[in-house]
Scaffold this motif. Structure first.
Motif, PDB file in Angstrom:
ATOM      1  N   LEU A  96       0.862  -1.120   0.014  1.00  0.00           N
ATOM      2  CA  LEU A  96       0.109   0.086   0.082  1.00  0.00           C
ATOM      3  C   LEU A  96       1.051   1.132  -0.012  1.00  0.00           C
ATOM      4  O   LEU A  96       2.006   1.268   0.936  1.00  0.00           O
ATOM      5  CB  LEU A  96      -0.897   0.033   1.268  1.00  0.00           C
ATOM      6  CG  LEU A  96      -1.968   1.238   1.468  1.00  0.00           C
ATOM      7  CD1 LEU A  96      -2.950   1.136   0.220  1.00  0.00           C
ATOM      8  CD2 LEU A  96      -2.681   1.140   2.704  1.00  0.00           C
ATOM      9  N   THR A  97       0.822   1.976  -0.877  1.00  0.00           N
ATOM     10  CA  THR A  97       1.386   3.307  -1.138  1.00  0.00           C
ATOM     11  C   THR A  97       1.203   4.343   0.007  1.00  0.00           C
ATOM     12  O   THR A  97       0.016   4.241   0.649  1.00  0.00           O
ATOM     13  CB  THR A  97       1.252   4.012  -2.353  1.00  0.00           C
ATOM     14  OG1 THR A  97      -0.007   4.387  -2.459  1.00  0.00           O
ATOM     15  CG2 THR A  97       1.252   3.173  -3.614  1.00  0.00           C
TER      16      THR A  97
ATOM     17  N   GLN B 125       0.466   7.385  -0.006  1.00  0.00           N
ATOM     18  CA  GLN B 125      -0.658   8.046  -0.505  1.00  0.00           C
ATOM     19  C   GLN B 125      -1.854   7.423  -0.330  1.00  0.00           C
ATOM     20  O   GLN B 125      -2.849   8.105   0.310  1.00  0.00           O
ATOM     21  CB  GLN B 125      -0.436   8.627  -1.978  1.00  0.00           C
ATOM     22  CG  GLN B 125       0.794   9.451  -2.244  1.00  0.00           C
ATOM     23  CD  GLN B 125       1.975   8.713  -2.552  1.00  0.00           C
ATOM     24  OE1 GLN B 125       2.180   7.397  -2.473  1.00  0.00           O
ATOM     25  NE2 GLN B 125       3.223   9.352  -2.874  1.00  0.00           N
ATOM     26  N   GLY B 126      -2.016   6.302  -0.799  1.00  0.00           N
ATOM     27  CA  GLY B 126      -3.178   5.381  -0.426  1.00  0.00           C
ATOM     28  C   GLY B 126      -3.291   5.325   1.206  1.00  0.00           C
ATOM     29  O   GLY B 126      -4.394   5.327   1.573  1.00  0.00           O
TER      30      GLY B 126
ATOM     31  N   ARG C 270      -4.948   8.440   2.482  1.00  0.00           N
ATOM     32  CA  ARG C 270      -6.494   8.610   2.057  1.00  0.00           C
ATOM     33  C   ARG C 270      -7.075   7.770   3.158  1.00  0.00           C
ATOM     34  O   ARG C 270      -8.271   8.151   3.616  1.00  0.00           O
ATOM     35  CB  ARG C 270      -6.789   8.289   0.711  1.00  0.00           C
ATOM     36  CG  ARG C 270      -6.211   9.507  -0.131  1.00  0.00           C
ATOM     37  CD  ARG C 270      -6.662   9.310  -1.620  1.00  0.00           C
ATOM     38  NE  ARG C 270      -6.327   8.010  -1.987  1.00  0.00           N
ATOM     39  CZ  ARG C 270      -5.103   7.741  -2.744  1.00  0.00           C
ATOM     40  NH1 ARG C 270      -4.463   9.054  -3.134  1.00  0.00           N
ATOM     41  NH2 ARG C 270      -4.938   6.589  -3.112  1.00  0.00           N
ATOM     42  N   VAL C 271      -6.749   6.416   3.233  1.00  0.00           N
ATOM     43  CA  VAL C 271      -7.756   5.391   4.181  1.00  0.00           C
ATOM     44  C   VAL C 271      -7.670   5.961   5.609  1.00  0.00           C
ATOM     45  O   VAL C 271      -8.555   5.847   6.395  1.00  0.00           O
ATOM     46  CB  VAL C 271      -7.052   4.107   3.949  1.00  0.00           C
ATOM     47  CG1 VAL C 271      -7.665   3.287   5.166  1.00  0.00           C
ATOM     48  CG2 VAL C 271      -7.216   3.698   2.395  1.00  0.00           C
TER      49      VAL C 271
END
Length: 458
Positions: free
Chosen positions: A374-375, A377-378, A381-382
């Motif tokens: 998982l990046t 950035q991802g 957001r999460v």
């Protein structure tokens, strides 16, 4: 040749500087063997030289400055890693030595950093030193992650807890609620849920003498303490809750989440500096631009005035008197008096289960990020989405776990309004109403109550 000796050690738990003394003796012996003059000694004790260091090295910085002006001809260290374990710092050291024509001696060898072979050898040693530093850090971090994953305590003892150690081995046996400190936290939590201000709670603790140099009770200190997941038996790693801890909680989780709902509420304002001297400062808003109203003393008049655009203003004493009169009348109404006796008894366990599920889900995303699936950035957001949901549910628990906004002791407030401190009066006003001060037209030289707009909160 004039020589400068530099010694350093990363950790000196006994603070006796024995390691740097040993280094100095060996470096002095090398200087004497070569027939040099020991012109200066530079020592950084208990200082890391890795790129993860949190403390600066003032003597190394001075050494670099003195190399630049060639106060000596050679720098002597016990080994390469004493100067640095950071490749970038090595490059800077090499550059300044080359420019000044200063050589470097360590491990019994003399290097002229302007020569390609010597630059290569010292560069390789610097690279090895950095790699050793990285490997050491990784071992430490791995051990910390393992400790965290098992829920075991790490680091200094948190306030509210005590620890028991094995007398023979010194190994940690358990962490448990401190018999004197834990009740202080529990009482502070109860008072927050009952609607008391942090300032008043801190004053109460100070008055009882429940403080020391390390736990001097100030509202900000108390707020920080009550936000700690450690108190609810959560294990935290790098600022994130990663699971259940191996110690008994000081406060139950329902109480903890109720506290977070209150303490992290965006609507909750924290005063910085001196406390407001007026009832409605920062509470009343401008009826024109919705900016906050502050007290200003102009032309001999004591007024609430729009902070931003100076849209509206009103006499402080008369406005306070009108608002208080309206508030006390409202509190005497039967519906409000009935509500004042009612304390929420809602079942918050479903909300708590939902919070636990959200936190477990978030921990799963943290693990994915750590594994590289998982990046960042991802994850960001999460994380934002889930934390917003958690905070919303915490606020719902807070609303159900403490007396309702109108469950203030109305009868006591009406009877003894003047006995309350200003900070308490402000909290009551904030819980009961919204106040807008409208702009007066020309010719309004006298106080007009119709220009004070009060909206009662549900």
């Amino acid at each position: 040749m004039k020589a400068a000796i530099y010694t350093r050690v990363s950790v000196d738990r006994t603070a006796n500087a024995r390691s740097v003394s040993s280094q100095e003796q060996e470096c002095r012996a090398e200087v004497e063997r070569r027939g040099w003059e020991a012109a200066a000694i530079y020592t950084d004790n208990d200082r890391s030289a890795s790129r993860y260091a949190r403390k600066n090295r003032p003597h190394f910085d001075q050494l670099m400055a003195d190399i630049a002006v060639k106060k000596f001809d050679v720098v002597v260290t016990w080994e390469a890693s004493r100067a640095t374990r950071d490749l970038e710092v090595y490059v800077a050291l090499r550059a300044v030595c080359r420019a000044a024509g200063v050589q470097w001696c360590y491990s019994g060898k003399l290097y002229d950093l302007s020569r390609p072979d010597d630059a290569f050898s010292t560069g390789l040693d610097a690279l090895i030193s950095e790699r050793e530093s990285d490997q050491t850090r990784e071992r430490i971090m791995r051990a910390m992650r393992q400790t965290a994953a098992t829920g075991k305590p790490h680091g200094k003892i948190p306030y509210g807890y005590a620890r028991e150690y094995d007398n023979a081995t010194g190994a940690l046996i358990r962490q448990y609620p401190h018999p004197e400190q834990a009740p202080i936290i529990q009482e502070a939590a109860r008072r927050v849920l009952a609607g008391e201000s942090m300032r008043k709670i801190a004053q109460h603790l100070r008055a009882l003498g429940l403080m020391s140099q390390s736990t001097a009770w100030a509202p900000a200190r108390l707020t920080e303490l009550l936000k700690s997941p450690t108190l609810a038996g959560y294990r935290v790693y790098q600022g994130k809750i990663i699971g259940d801890a191996a110690w008994e909680p000081v406060i139950d989780r329902e109480t903890f989440h109720a506290l977070q709902g209150i303490l992290n509420d965006p609507a909750r304002t924290t005063q910085r500096g001196s406390d407001p001297a007026q009832l409605l400062t920062g509470i009343a808003t401008c009826g024109v631009c919705d900016g906050s109203m502050v007290r200003r003393h102009t032309r001999g008049k004591n007024q609430y005035q729009c902070r931003v655009n100076y849209c509206a203003s009103r006499n402080v004493e008369k406005t306070d008197s009108y608002v208080v009169h309206a508030l006390l009348e409202k509190l005497q109404e039967k519906a409000v008096m009935d509500a004042a006796a009612a304390v929420a008894d809602d079942d918050t366990s479903p909300l708590l289960d939902e919070i636990n599920a959200l936190e477990a889900r978030l921990n799963g995303f943290y693990q994915q990020a750590a594994e590289g699936s998982l990046t960042p950035q991802g994850l960001a957001r999460v994380e934002t989405s889930i934390l917003d949901q958690v905070q919303s549910k915490r606020q719902a628990i807070a609303a159900a776990s403490k007396p309702k906004a109108k469950a203030l002791d109305a009868e006591r407030i009406v009877a003894g309004w003047d006995d309350f401190e200003l900070t308490e009066q402000r909290e009551i006003v904030r819980a009961m109403m919204k106040v807008r001060i409208l702009r007066a037209g020309r010719g309004h030289s006298t106080f007009d109550p119709s220009l004070i707009e009060i909206t009662w909160l549900p």
